[in-house]
Motif scaffolding. Structure first.
Motif, PDB file in Angstrom:
ATOM      1  N   VAL A   1     -14.955 -11.088  -7.189  1.00 30.01           N
ATOM      2  CA  VAL A   1     -14.590 -10.725  -5.813  1.00 30.01           C
ATOM      3  C   VAL A   1     -14.502  -9.208  -5.686  1.00 30.01           C
ATOM      4  O   VAL A   1     -14.964  -8.611  -4.709  1.00 30.01           O
ATOM      5  N   GLN A   2     -13.924  -8.560  -6.708  1.00 30.47           N
ATOM      6  CA  GLN A   2     -13.832  -7.104  -6.711  1.00 30.47           C
ATOM      7  C   GLN A   2     -15.221  -6.476  -6.590  1.00 30.47           C
ATOM      8  O   GLN A   2     -15.444  -5.555  -5.805  1.00 30.47           O
ATOM      9  N   PHE A   3     -16.151  -7.026  -7.366  1.00 31.19           N
ATOM     10  CA  PHE A   3     -17.526  -6.533  -7.359  1.00 31.19           C
ATOM     11  C   PHE A   3     -18.128  -6.631  -5.962  1.00 31.19           C
ATOM     12  O   PHE A   3     -18.754  -5.690  -5.461  1.00 31.19           O
ATOM     13  N   VAL A   4     -17.897  -7.779  -5.295  1.00 29.21           N
ATOM     14  CA  VAL A   4     -18.441  -7.978  -3.945  1.00 29.21           C
ATOM     15  C   VAL A   4     -17.744  -7.050  -2.949  1.00 29.21           C
ATOM     16  O   VAL A   4     -18.391  -6.432  -2.101  1.00 29.21           O
ATOM     17  N   THR A   5     -16.396  -6.938  -3.067  1.00 25.36           N
ATOM     18  CA  THR A   5     -15.645  -6.113  -2.115  1.00 25.36           C
ATOM     19  C   THR A   5     -16.155  -4.676  -2.134  1.00 25.36           C
ATOM     20  O   THR A   5     -16.277  -4.029  -1.094  1.00 25.36           O
ATOM     21  N   LEU A   6     -16.463  -4.184  -3.333  1.00 25.18           N
ATOM     22  CA  LEU A   6     -16.890  -2.787  -3.463  1.00 25.18           C
ATOM     23  C   LEU A   6     -18.265  -2.539  -2.842  1.00 25.18           C
ATOM     24  O   LEU A   6     -18.710  -1.399  -2.735  1.00 25.18           O
ATOM     25  N   LYS A   7     -18.936  -3.620  -2.411  1.00 24.09           N
ATOM     26  CA  LYS A   7     -20.170  -3.416  -1.646  1.00 24.09           C
ATOM     27  C   LYS A   7     -19.851  -3.035  -0.199  1.00 24.09           C
ATOM     28  O   LYS A   7     -20.686  -2.490   0.509  1.00 24.09           O
ATOM     29  N   TYR A   8     -18.632  -3.395   0.249  1.00 23.50           N
ATOM     30  CA  TYR A   8     -18.266  -3.148   1.650  1.00 23.50           C
ATOM     31  C   TYR A   8     -17.366  -1.932   1.822  1.00 23.50           C
ATOM     32  O   TYR A   8     -17.356  -1.321   2.871  1.00 23.50           O
ATOM     33  N   VAL A   9     -16.536  -1.647   0.826  1.00 27.14           N
ATOM     34  CA  VAL A   9     -15.603  -0.521   0.955  1.00 27.14           C
ATOM     35  C   VAL A   9     -15.733   0.386  -0.270  1.00 27.14           C
ATOM     36  O   VAL A   9     -16.168  -0.055  -1.336  1.00 27.14           O
TER      37      VAL A   9
ATOM     38  N   PRO B   1     -14.314   2.831  -3.422  1.00 27.80           N
ATOM     39  CA  PRO B   1     -13.262   2.538  -4.403  1.00 27.80           C
ATOM     40  C   PRO B   1     -11.864   2.981  -3.963  1.00 27.80           C
ATOM     41  O   PRO B   1     -10.879   2.280  -4.226  1.00 27.80           O
ATOM     42  N   ALA B   2     -11.746   4.127  -3.260  1.00 27.33           N
ATOM     43  CA  ALA B   2     -10.427   4.600  -2.821  1.00 27.33           C
ATOM     44  C   ALA B   2      -9.799   3.592  -1.857  1.00 27.33           C
ATOM     45  O   ALA B   2      -8.613   3.263  -1.952  1.00 27.33           O
ATOM     46  N   THR B   3     -10.614   3.086  -0.917  1.00 23.66           N
ATOM     47  CA  THR B   3     -10.125   2.089   0.040  1.00 23.66           C
ATOM     48  C   THR B   3      -9.763   0.796  -0.679  1.00 23.66           C
ATOM     49  O   THR B   3      -8.743   0.162  -0.384  1.00 23.66           O
ATOM     50  N   TYR B   4     -10.591   0.418  -1.665  1.00 22.21           N
ATOM     51  CA  TYR B   4     -10.302  -0.802  -2.433  1.00 22.21           C
ATOM     52  C   TYR B   4      -8.970  -0.669  -3.159  1.00 22.21           C
ATOM     53  O   TYR B   4      -8.155  -1.597  -3.179  1.00 22.21           O
ATOM     54  N   GLN B   5      -8.739   0.529  -3.729  1.00 22.54           N
ATOM     55  CA  GLN B   5      -7.487   0.758  -4.451  1.00 22.54           C
ATOM     56  C   GLN B   5      -6.291   0.606  -3.507  1.00 22.54           C
ATOM     57  O   GLN B   5      -5.291  -0.022  -3.841  1.00 22.54           O
ATOM     58  N   ILE B   6      -6.409   1.177  -2.294  1.00 22.36           N
ATOM     59  CA  ILE B   6      -5.322   1.082  -1.314  1.00 22.36           C
ATOM     60  C   ILE B   6      -5.090  -0.374  -0.914  1.00 22.36           C
ATOM     61  O   ILE B   6      -3.961  -0.849  -0.839  1.00 22.36           O
ATOM     62  N   MET B   7      -6.198  -1.108  -0.688  1.00 24.93           N
ATOM     63  CA  MET B   7      -6.064  -2.534  -0.334  1.00 24.93           C
ATOM     64  C   MET B   7      -5.372  -3.308  -1.452  1.00 24.93           C
ATOM     65  O   MET B   7      -4.693  -4.306  -1.195  1.00 24.93           O
ATOM     66  N   GLY B   8      -5.558  -2.856  -2.691  1.00 26.77           N
ATOM     67  CA  GLY B   8      -4.953  -3.525  -3.847  1.00 26.77           C
ATOM     68  C   GLY B   8      -3.441  -3.598  -3.754  1.00 26.77           C
ATOM     69  O   GLY B   8      -2.821  -4.482  -4.345  1.00 26.77           O
ATOM     70  N   ASN B   9      -2.833  -2.674  -2.989  1.00 29.59           N
ATOM     71  CA  ASN B   9      -1.376  -2.691  -2.840  1.00 29.59           C
ATOM     72  C   ASN B   9      -0.872  -3.921  -2.104  1.00 29.59           C
ATOM     73  O   ASN B   9       0.313  -4.248  -2.156  1.00 29.59           O
ATOM     74  N   LEU B  10      -1.799  -4.579  -1.395  1.00 28.77           N
ATOM     75  CA  LEU B  10      -1.443  -5.828  -0.718  1.00 28.77           C
ATOM     76  C   LEU B  10      -0.884  -6.850  -1.696  1.00 28.77           C
ATOM     77  O   LEU B  10      -0.105  -7.726  -1.321  1.00 28.77           O
TER      78      LEU B  10
ATOM     79  N   ALA C   1     -11.273   1.637   9.390  1.00 23.97           N
ATOM     80  CA  ALA C   1     -12.565   1.440  10.030  1.00 23.97           C
ATOM     81  C   ALA C   1     -13.534   0.738   9.088  1.00 23.97           C
ATOM     82  O   ALA C   1     -14.744   0.897   9.192  1.00 23.97           O
ATOM     83  N   ALA C   2     -12.978  -0.037   8.126  1.00 25.74           N
ATOM     84  CA  ALA C   2     -13.837  -0.761   7.185  1.00 25.74           C
ATOM     85  C   ALA C   2     -14.437  -1.973   7.889  1.00 25.74           C
ATOM     86  O   ALA C   2     -13.891  -2.461   8.873  1.00 25.74           O
ATOM     87  N   PRO C   3     -15.586  -2.467   7.402  1.00 27.34           N
ATOM     88  CA  PRO C   3     -16.146  -3.688   8.002  1.00 27.34           C
ATOM     89  C   PRO C   3     -15.206  -4.877   7.754  1.00 27.34           C
ATOM     90  O   PRO C   3     -14.464  -4.891   6.768  1.00 27.34           O
ATOM     91  N   VAL C   4     -15.261  -5.855   8.662  1.00 28.51           N
ATOM     92  CA  VAL C   4     -14.355  -7.001   8.587  1.00 28.51           C
ATOM     93  C   VAL C   4     -14.483  -7.711   7.236  1.00 28.51           C
ATOM     94  O   VAL C   4     -13.486  -8.101   6.622  1.00 28.51           O
ATOM     95  N   ALA C   5     -15.707  -7.831   6.742  1.00 30.41           N
ATOM     96  CA  ALA C   5     -15.915  -8.496   5.451  1.00 30.41           C
ATOM     97  C   ALA C   5     -15.149  -7.760   4.355  1.00 30.41           C
ATOM     98  O   ALA C   5     -14.595  -8.389   3.445  1.00 30.41           O
ATOM     99  N   GLY C   6     -15.080  -6.436   4.457  1.00 32.30           N
ATOM    100  CA  GLY C   6     -14.338  -5.639   3.479  1.00 32.30           C
ATOM    101  C   GLY C   6     -12.873  -6.028   3.452  1.00 32.30           C
ATOM    102  O   GLY C   6     -12.281  -6.204   2.383  1.00 32.30           O
ATOM    103  N   TYR C   7     -12.292  -6.200   4.656  1.00 33.32           N
ATOM    104  CA  TYR C   7     -10.881  -6.607   4.727  1.00 33.32           C
ATOM    105  C   TYR C   7     -10.686  -7.986   4.119  1.00 33.32           C
ATOM    106  O   TYR C   7      -9.764  -8.227   3.349  1.00 33.32           O
ATOM    107  N   LEU C   8     -11.587  -8.919   4.521  1.00 34.77           N
ATOM    108  CA  LEU C   8     -11.434 -10.300   4.068  1.00 34.77           C
ATOM    109  C   LEU C   8     -11.492 -10.381   2.547  1.00 34.77           C
ATOM    110  O   LEU C   8     -10.644 -11.010   1.912  1.00 34.77           O
ATOM    111  N   PHE C   9     -12.482  -9.713   1.949  1.00 29.92           N
ATOM    112  CA  PHE C   9     -12.585  -9.744   0.494  1.00 29.92           C
ATOM    113  C   PHE C   9     -11.421  -8.993  -0.152  1.00 29.92           C
ATOM    114  O   PHE C   9     -10.939  -9.380  -1.214  1.00 29.92           O
ATOM    115  N   GLY C  10     -10.942  -7.926   0.511  1.00 30.43           N
ATOM    116  CA  GLY C  10      -9.788  -7.190  -0.003  1.00 30.43           C
ATOM    117  C   GLY C  10      -8.550  -8.075  -0.050  1.00 30.43           C
ATOM    118  O   GLY C  10      -7.808  -8.081  -1.038  1.00 30.43           O
TER     119      GLY C  10
END
Lengths: 325, 325
Positions: free
Chosen positions: A95-103, A105-114, A162-171
């Protein structure tokens, strides 16, 4: 809380914070000119093997020192439960691999706090753990503090909003998988009174198997261009790489202890605090100017820690009620 | 807490938040091509006059509707106490002027958040108000939240941590003067049972005098180049400027009410929340992308508000203890 916050628990959590923090720094130090001279996928495999060996030795010792605690349940129904974390981690990596196609790494790291809040949610829903409103707010503050410290002073911070919706969902999916892995591991470690070391041995056996399988699949995908991983296992290793493996193994053993004798929330605090420690150490090491965001993030996370763990009566009493009348 | 958080208190604090927030937006709207076409120093004078008139009318009405509440102490010793806030505000303006020689306005604004904590400190030291650890942490979080929202996404955020020492000292002095003004006003309003409107009249009389004196001194310094302020008072005024004056006067009356019937901390919450409301309205009005910092700041400030004002027993109880057994 479900467990007593003893001196031992605080010590283990503090050491876990330091080893988790060291992991990032050691991994960076193990690079030569910005890239790994060794196959990085061998690190988790070797760490799993090391954890398996150490747990096995500790179990033998425990059988002599305190045989009544060295409880061992040998049954495929119990053993198979330890397969699940490996599967979740494998899913999470994908899932991480797929998410990083949309956002980025910095945004992914921030989403990780969820995962801080999702861990609380799953503990509540799945394990029926009762958190007070104060503790929920403390978890929210930990998430906010971690995020504040990660917001770069650069000019592209709007990207998260302003990330794509898919980015949020995978995050979000990724944050839930992290939480599921943690809460499930806590459940499986606590569901019976088996020795921690025996539970570890089952957990890490599957870990070794999954990592070995992953390395083999990688070799197959690459058509064995770089040979078979078994024969190139330590290629490019130096003493820093050995430290990376040892540190990862030690952190893993501490996490197991926390799951058995404390809970997933304490692990979340340790790893979030580790992120802040790493940032501070980086500032000192690389002689950077400390950012205001980092200071504010550390303050927020520290207040969160106090709110979550301090005895509520200390929090609520006013000074006059503490003084002798 | 020293006062009951009634529906009326919450209403007054909410309206104060909105009028304080409007003040910044109206002031911006009153500019033409980025500068004032009127003498801005006339705004506080006219607001003081308006507050004096309104308070005088309200006192007359109170004498008829509830004569027992319309208590009036006529004594120079009481009256002279209302001189002090004007002096502190005058000092504060001068310190602000000096501070801005050492730090830029954005840094000064961030330092201004210190008044949240200095107000708590002075309430505790001077008025012996007892705050719980929870309330201190809530004040710290309000300060952090306000600061987080003000950190620009730009690349010069390090300036706060690299300001000259004199800048910090004057910034702290400025924060203490703000707090002294607030805590002193609270003390003077609460020290006797005089009618709020009568206390206001004394307070605003000195306000009118000080502002008139300030305008006169300004004219003298400029060698009466622009004439005498009395004759050019409404020069360049339009209906937006009238709104600026009316809104400032209304806010001032609400602050007096809060000081008499609630406390300085509630005022600090109202003005800090107002800053966040202004930021949100600006994002909507000027069609800006909301910054992550703003979102995080609002969340932190909102959690602070809950922690400070909610009944601690609600905060601490777990869900199971709330449910009927």
């Amino acid at each position: 809380m479900g467990f007593q916050l003893t001196g031992k628990t605080i010590l283990v959590a503090s050491v876990l914070t330091l080893t988790t923090s060291s992991q990032g720094l050691l991994t960076t130090a193990s690079k030569s000119n910005g890239s790994y001279r060794y196959n990085f996928a061998t690190v988790p495999l070797l760490a799993e093997i090391l954890k398996l060996l150490i747990s096995s030795m500790l179990l033998q010792r425990q059988k002599h020192t305190s045989p009544e605690a060295a409880r061992v349940t040998r049954h495929w129904r119990t053993a198979v439960l330890f397969l699940v974390p490996s599967i979740i981690y494998w899913l999470h990596n994908n899932v991480q691999f797929v998410t990083l196609k949309y956002v980025d790494p910095a945004t992914y790291q921030i989403m990780g706090n969820l995962k801080i809040v999702t861990t609380g949610l799953l503990l509540w829903i799945c394990l029926k753990r009762q958190l007070s409103l104060l503790q929920w707010l403390a978890l929210a503050l930990l998430m906010i503090g971690a995020t504040v410290s990660q917001v770069k002073s650069g000019c592209d911070t709007a990207s998260l909003l302003a990330a794509p919706v898919a980015g949020y969902l995978f995050g979000v999916l990724s944050a839930f998988l992290s939480a599921i892995a943690a809460v499930y591991t806590e459940w499986v470690m606590k569901r019976n009174l088996d020795s921690l070391y025996w539970q570890n041995m089952q957990l890490y056996s599957f870990g070794v198997a999954f990592n070995a399988l992953g390395l083999t699949l990688g070799d197959v995908q690459q058509g064995f261009e770089k040979g078979v991983w078994v024969f190139t296992l330590f290629q490019g290793y130096d003493w820093v790489t050995v430290l990376v493996v040892a540190n990862l193994a030690f952190s893993g053993l501490l996490v197991s202890w926390v799951m058995k004798f404390a809970d997933s929330i304490l692990k979340v605090y340790a790893t979030s605090m580790a992120m802040l420690v790493t940032a501070v150490v980086s500032v000192i090491f690389f002689d950077l100017a400390p950012s205001l965001q980092l200071v504010l993030g550390i303050l927020t996370a520290s207040i969160s820690l106090v709110l979550y763990y301090i005895n509520p009566s200390v929090l609520v009493e006013t000074r006059s009620s503490r003084l002798p009348k």
